[in-house]
Write a protein that holds these residues in place. Sequence first.
Motif, PDB file in Angstrom:
ATOM      1  N   LEU A 228      -2.142  -1.274  -4.002  1.00 20.88           N
ATOM      2  CA  LEU A 228      -2.298   0.217  -3.959  1.00 20.88           C
ATOM      3  C   LEU A 228      -3.874   0.159  -4.230  1.00 20.88           C
ATOM      4  CD1 LEU A 228       0.561   1.640  -6.264  1.00 20.88           C
ATOM      5  CD2 LEU A 228       0.495   1.185  -3.864  1.00 20.88           C
ATOM      6  N   ASP A 230      -5.411   3.655  -2.908  1.00 17.27           N
ATOM      7  CA  ASP A 230      -5.697   5.016  -3.240  1.00 17.27           C
ATOM      8  C   ASP A 230      -5.746   5.423  -4.595  1.00 17.27           C
ATOM      9  OD1 ASP A 230      -5.763   7.890  -1.732  1.00 17.27           O
ATOM     10  OD2 ASP A 230      -4.018   8.353  -3.396  1.00 17.27           O
ATOM     11  N   ASP A 233      -2.688   7.005  -6.364  1.00 14.59           N
ATOM     12  CA  ASP A 233      -1.513   6.160  -6.328  1.00 14.59           C
ATOM     13  C   ASP A 233      -1.830   5.288  -7.462  1.00 14.59           C
ATOM     14  OD1 ASP A 233      -0.074   7.126  -4.014  1.00 14.59           O
ATOM     15  OD2 ASP A 233      -0.954   5.844  -2.829  1.00 14.59           O
ATOM     16  N   ARG A 236      -1.244   7.422 -10.909  1.00 13.15           N
ATOM     17  CA  ARG A 236       0.286   7.547 -11.059  1.00 13.15           C
ATOM     18  C   ARG A 236       0.893   6.364 -11.598  1.00 13.15           C
ATOM     19  NH1 ARG A 236       4.217   7.351  -7.354  1.00 13.15           N
ATOM     20  NH2 ARG A 236       2.462   7.166  -5.707  1.00 13.15           N
ATOM     21  N   ARG A 237       0.442   5.181 -11.114  1.00 16.33           N
ATOM     22  CA  ARG A 237       1.160   4.014 -11.426  1.00 16.33           C
ATOM     23  C   ARG A 237       0.955   3.448 -12.660  1.00 16.33           C
ATOM     24  NH1 ARG A 237       5.458   1.971  -8.579  1.00 16.33           N
ATOM     25  NH2 ARG A 237       5.234   2.432  -6.143  1.00 16.33           N
TER      26      ARG A 237
END
Length: 290
Positions: A228, A230, A233, A236-237
């Motif tokens: 990932l 971005d 992203d 969020r992760r």
Amino acid sequence: MRRFLEVIEELALKDLPLLGGLFTWSGGLNGLSRSRLDRFLISEDWENHFRGAIQCSLPRPVSDHFPILLDGGGTRRGPIPFRFENMWLKDEGFKELLKGWWQGFNYSGSYSFILTKKLKAMKIKLKEWNSEVFGKVGVNKGLALDKVSYWDNQEQLRALNEQELEARKEAREEFKKWALMEETSWRQKSREIWLKEGDKNTGFFHKMVNSNRRRNCLKKIKVNGTWLSDDHDIQRRVVRAFKDLLSDPGGWRPCCNNIEFDRIGDEEATRLDESFSGDEVFLALSDLNG
């Protein structure tokens, strides 16, 4: 020149438009010769990585070349945490200002509570003072350089009187002051404190800061075999991972019923915040047995 253009084409390099002028050097008889001698050449991969990159010409106080700056737009980061700047200590009267602020904060409560509240109030005060009074080092340095350039240009047209010479001298001293401030700031950010201040190592400190930022920058993460990149992203992760680690998963857990634990009462807990008396200090020293 033709061969130069052929090499650029062979290497698939790109010459970005120059903002602020059409040439980077002037000289010859009466300065009538002009040429674009300096430029940045970038590849397509580099441009994709640093979108919005531009190159622009800067003022030239002494040289016959215009310095050019390549601005890559920087990296996107979160809010910058508060940091006490060592360069503030070089500002005349700053220590007395700090002392007055600290003594002006009045809070009641335990010593730890008062210290915490004063530090928080001091941080707010320093931010306001830095924004309204001290200003940005780069901007102040640029303004001082503009003043120096102004008087140098006037000297090209006519002889300066004593007041104007004194004004130019003050502008130069002001420029030296902000240049030292800038070096001190970059030295602190680079963490390369083994180098001596005042040796004009700003360029080295700048490179070390950029190196630290590149090393600490989280450009991509791998989650369940998928990379990932971005920013949204990644955030969020990371948040989800820490929520999974710190949240209560539920289910079975060992039972602590009917197990007695020693604990102190409210009165004893209050005494922990009290200051030591002279008798307590004397008894503690006496118990050391020499």
